[in-house]
Design a protein around this motif. Structure first.
Motif, mmCIF file in Angstrom:
data_model
loop_
_atom_site.group_PDB
_atom_site.id
_atom_site.type_symbol
_atom_site.label_atom_id
_atom_site.label_comp_id
_atom_site.label_asym_id
_atom_site.label_seq_id
_atom_site.Cartn_x
_atom_site.Cartn_y
_atom_site.Cartn_z
ATOM 1 N N THR A 88 58.932 6.505 -39.470
ATOM 2 C CA THR A 88 59.993 6.899 -38.548
ATOM 3 C C THR A 88 59.748 6.276 -37.188
ATOM 4 N N ASP A 89 60.837 6.004 -36.475
ATOM 5 C CA ASP A 89 60.707 5.421 -35.148
ATOM 6 C C ASP A 89 60.151 6.427 -34.168
ATOM 7 N N PHE A 90 59.425 5.925 -33.222
ATOM 8 C CA PHE A 90 58.854 6.745 -32.157
ATOM 9 C C PHE A 90 59.366 6.164 -30.853
ATOM 10 N N ASP A 91 58.838 6.596 -29.736
ATOM 11 C CA ASP A 91 59.311 6.134 -28.442
ATOM 12 C C ASP A 91 58.955 4.671 -28.163
ATOM 13 N N HIS A 92 59.673 4.101 -27.216
ATOM 14 C CA HIS A 92 59.363 2.771 -26.694
ATOM 15 C C HIS A 92 58.591 2.935 -25.397
ATOM 16 N N TYR A 93 57.571 2.101 -25.231
ATOM 17 C CA TYR A 93 56.726 2.173 -24.041
ATOM 18 C C TYR A 93 56.689 0.825 -23.331
ATOM 19 N N ASP A 94 56.397 0.882 -22.039
ATOM 20 C CA ASP A 94 56.165 -0.355 -21.298
ATOM 21 C C ASP A 94 54.843 -0.976 -21.729
ATOM 22 N N VAL A 95 53.813 -0.127 -21.823
ATOM 23 C CA VAL A 95 52.469 -0.585 -22.179
ATOM 24 C C VAL A 95 51.893 0.316 -23.255
ATOM 25 N N VAL A 96 51.443 -0.275 -24.348
ATOM 26 C CA VAL A 96 50.793 0.458 -25.432
ATOM 27 C C VAL A 96 49.350 -0.019 -25.521
ATOM 28 N N VAL A 97 48.412 0.914 -25.374
ATOM 29 C CA VAL A 97 46.987 0.583 -25.396
ATOM 30 C C VAL A 97 46.371 1.157 -26.667
ATOM 31 N N ASP A 131 56.238 -12.573 -30.891
ATOM 32 C CA ASP A 131 55.538 -11.587 -30.078
ATOM 33 C C ASP A 131 55.439 -10.278 -30.849
ATOM 34 N N LEU A 132 54.593 -9.375 -30.373
ATOM 35 C CA LEU A 132 54.503 -8.065 -31.018
ATOM 36 C C LEU A 132 55.704 -7.210 -30.639
ATOM 37 N N LYS A 133 56.239 -6.527 -31.631
ATOM 38 C CA LYS A 133 57.371 -5.623 -31.398
ATOM 39 C C LYS A 133 56.917 -4.173 -31.466
ATOM 40 N N ALA A 134 56.015 -3.883 -32.421
ATOM 41 C CA ALA A 134 55.599 -2.493 -32.616
ATOM 42 C C ALA A 134 54.244 -2.427 -33.309
ATOM 43 N N LEU A 135 53.591 -1.291 -33.135
ATOM 44 C CA LEU A 135 52.379 -0.971 -33.881
ATOM 45 C C LEU A 135 52.711 0.084 -34.925
ATOM 46 N N HIS A 136 52.196 -0.086 -36.122
ATOM 47 C CA HIS A 136 52.308 0.926 -37.150
ATOM 48 C C HIS A 136 51.097 1.857 -37.011
ATOM 49 N N LEU A 137 51.354 3.150 -36.954
ATOM 50 C CA LEU A 137 50.297 4.127 -36.698
ATOM 51 C C LEU A 137 50.270 5.184 -37.784
ATOM 52 N N TYR A 138 49.141 5.873 -37.858
ATOM 53 C CA TYR A 138 49.027 6.988 -38.801
ATOM 54 C C TYR A 138 48.159 8.076 -38.183
ATOM 55 N N ASN A 139 48.641 9.326 -38.288
ATOM 56 C CA ASN A 139 47.830 10.489 -37.927
ATOM 57 C C ASN A 139 48.231 11.657 -38.816
ATOM 58 N N LYS A 140 47.903 12.866 -38.434
ATOM 59 C CA LYS A 140 48.171 14.044 -39.273
ATOM 60 C C LYS A 140 49.665 14.276 -39.510
ATOM 61 N N SER A 141 50.498 13.702 -38.657
ATOM 62 C CA SER A 141 51.947 13.831 -38.840
ATOM 63 C C SER A 141 52.487 12.841 -39.854
ATOM 64 N N GLY A 142 51.645 11.883 -40.249
ATOM 65 C CA GLY A 142 52.081 10.864 -41.184
ATOM 66 C C GLY A 142 52.182 9.507 -40.532
ATOM 67 N N ALA A 143 52.947 8.609 -41.160
ATOM 68 C CA ALA A 143 53.086 7.243 -40.665
ATOM 69 C C ALA A 143 54.278 7.139 -39.716
ATOM 70 N N GLN A 150 55.803 4.496 -36.034
ATOM 71 C CA GLN A 150 55.578 3.282 -35.264
ATOM 72 C C GLN A 150 55.973 3.497 -33.808
ATOM 73 N N VAL A 151 55.364 2.709 -32.939
ATOM 74 C CA VAL A 151 55.740 2.719 -31.526
ATOM 75 C C VAL A 151 55.999 1.288 -31.109
ATOM 76 N N SER A 152 57.030 1.099 -30.311
ATOM 77 C CA SER A 152 57.341 -0.227 -29.800
ATOM 78 C C SER A 152 56.926 -0.309 -28.341
ATOM 79 N N GLY A 153 56.799 -1.534 -27.849
ATOM 80 C CA GLY A 153 56.363 -1.697 -26.471
ATOM 81 C C GLY A 153 56.705 -3.066 -25.932
ATOM 82 N N HIS A 154 56.591 -3.199 -24.617
ATOM 83 C CA HIS A 154 56.786 -4.498 -23.976
ATOM 84 C C HIS A 154 55.480 -5.287 -23.967
ATOM 85 N N VAL A 155 54.372 -4.599 -23.625
ATOM 86 C CA VAL A 155 53.045 -5.210 -23.629
ATOM 87 C C VAL A 155 52.099 -4.340 -24.442
ATOM 88 N N PHE A 156 51.259 -4.966 -25.229
ATOM 89 C CA PHE A 156 50.246 -4.271 -26.022
ATOM 90 C C PHE A 156 48.863 -4.737 -25.579
#
Length: 454
Positions: A2-11, A134-146, A148-154
């Motif tokens: 599922t889509d998540f928020d968009h960020y300026d910077v994702v670390v 360029d990178l558009k998003a990171l695929h992530l996983y935690n206790k909520s499941g899978a 993704q978050v998008s960003g301008h800079v990673f």
């Protein structure tokens, strides 16, 4: 997914570089997300007990300031560190002992107060790339499941260059001749150590130790030695770890030391099976080291094992092949760069990848070298920065640039650059380096304007 928020910077990665990157970006007004796989922040210092922090100084002059120094001052206020104290061993000018539990709290509060969002217990499982590569998003996983978050800079601050690898950005591992990286070590805390007895033995047998001039007056005990007793232990079959010395440092809590004596060689920290095996071997070594210390080392007769790191300590794994690769010669000669983002001063400190030696390339006292902006940029995913241990550096150069204070400085620079790029809606490489440098200086950073030249 599922889509998540968009960020300026994702670390990605809440170690020293990632924390400072996230705090810096958020304080510059960027909508920032910090992702960390453990339930706390701090990286090697807190999850692997790698300490003391070293070093904030070059010769007699402090060079690490900005957010790094703010963290230490916050920690000092709550009794988590004495601050920067002289190194009894003389390897570096100063060391900074820390209480890791209080350090976790300080880091957490800095991130929370900055306005950056924090996702703990979360891992990066993959990436999504735009048509422009360029990178558009990171695929992530935690206790909520899978998700993704998008960003301008990673910013990859995972230490192991996980995002770099998943993004197909070229990288290197280990030394050139065989790809072997520096060994991993499981550090641990030992309690009920009679440090007065340890110090008295050092006074009685100074030739058995590596010692700085005037070491007797140093308030915090640091031990590199007991060479004859280590040899006795090896000869008697009581100490079989690939280490040639006892190495431990006094902690803020009375009678406690952090011990750096295990060594797991020829294992790759980016190989899941190898890393698992290294963890098993290292904990076996811990028990052997504790027994050896109790049996052979004066002052450790009644010592008790308090805890090991949450994970094994990793000195080296992936190193990004960026726009510029910092070299060992750059470090030793104190080389300067117009696009400097951080100073470094730690010696080239290579724990042998295939033996028990510690190989040190010392620099002239007070030497400072520059870390250039190009060493965190790459030509393949241009909105991905690499800060901390996975920046672009040769095996020898990383042996210096990998340490916590330097990682914090590079992280602050990366976060600042990411925030500016997001604000200007451009790529990080298009940001005016002088603007980044001016912001860093305005935030209290020292960029190594005075250095030793060739």
């Amino acid at each position: 997914m599922t889509d998540f928020d968009h960020y300026d910077v994702v670390v990605a990665g809440g170690g020293p570089s990632g924390i400072m990157a996230a705090v810096a970006a958020a304080r510059e007004g960027a909508k920032t997300l910090l992702i960390e796989r453990y339930g706390f922040l701090g990286g090697m210092a807190t999850n692997a007990l790698v300490g003391p922090l070293q070093t904030f100084h070059a010769g007699e002059n402090q060079i690490a300031f900005g957010l790094a120094e703010e963290a230490i001052q916050r920690l000092k206020k709550i009794g988590g560190t004495p601050g920067h104290v002289k190194d009894m061993i003389g390897f570096v000018p100063t060391i900074t002992p820390v209480d890791v539990e209080k350090l976790k709290y300080v880091y957490q509060e800095m991130v929370e107060e900055s306005g950056a969002e924090l996702l703990l217990h979360t891992v990066v499982t993959g990436v999504e790339v735009t048509e422009q590569s360029d990178l558009k998003a990171l695929h992530l996983y935690n206790k909520s499941g899978a998700f993704q978050v998008s960003g301008h800079v990673f910013i990859d601050c995972t230490g192991d260059g996980d995002v770099v690898a998943q993004s197909d950005v070229p990288f290197e591992k280990g030394r050139k001749k065989d790809g072997l990286a520096q060994p991993m070590s499981m550090m641990f805390r030992l309690g009920r150590v009679d440090l007065a007895k340890v110090k008295q033995y050092m006074i009685d047998y100074p030739d058995e130790f590596v010692l700085a001039e005037g070491w007797e007056e140093v308030p915090f005990v640091a031990v590199s030695g007991f060479f004859d007793l280590v040899k006795q232990g090896k000869d008697n079959g009581d100490f079989n770890v690939a280490r040639d010395r006892v190495l431990f440092f006094e902690l803020p809590a009375e009678g406690e030391v952090t011990v750096n004596m295990t060594r797991v060689i020829r294992y790759d920290a980016t190989d899941g099976n190898a890393l698992s095996r290294a963890e098993v071997i290292s904990r076996q070594q811990v028990m052997e080291v504790v027994a050896f210390l109790q049996k052979y080392i004066p002052g450790c007769e009644d010592a008790v094992l308090i805890n090991c790191g949450t994970q094994i300590g990793v000195r080296e794994s992936r190193r990004t092949l960026g726009k510029y690769q910092l070299t060992g010669e750059d470090v030793v000669k104190g080389r300067t760069f117009d696009d400097v983002i951080a100073p470094g001063s730690y010696p080239i400190d290579i724990h042998s990848p295939d033996g028990d030696e510690l190989n040190v390339l010392k620099m002239e006292p007070g030497t400072i070298y520059h870390i250039p902006y190009r060493s965190i940029l790459n030509d393949y995913r241009k909105n991905l920065l690499s800060a901390g241990r996975c920046l672009s550096a040769e095996h020898e150069a990383l042996a210096s640039a990998r340490v916590t204070p330097t990682a914090m400085l590079v992280g602050q620079a990366a976060g600042t650059a990411g925030a500016v790029a997001a604000k200007q809606q451009c790529l990080p490489e298009e940001v005016d380096i002088q603007e980044i440098q001016a912001l860093l200086k305005a935030r209290g950073c020292f960029l190594g304007e005075t250095v030793h030249h060739d």
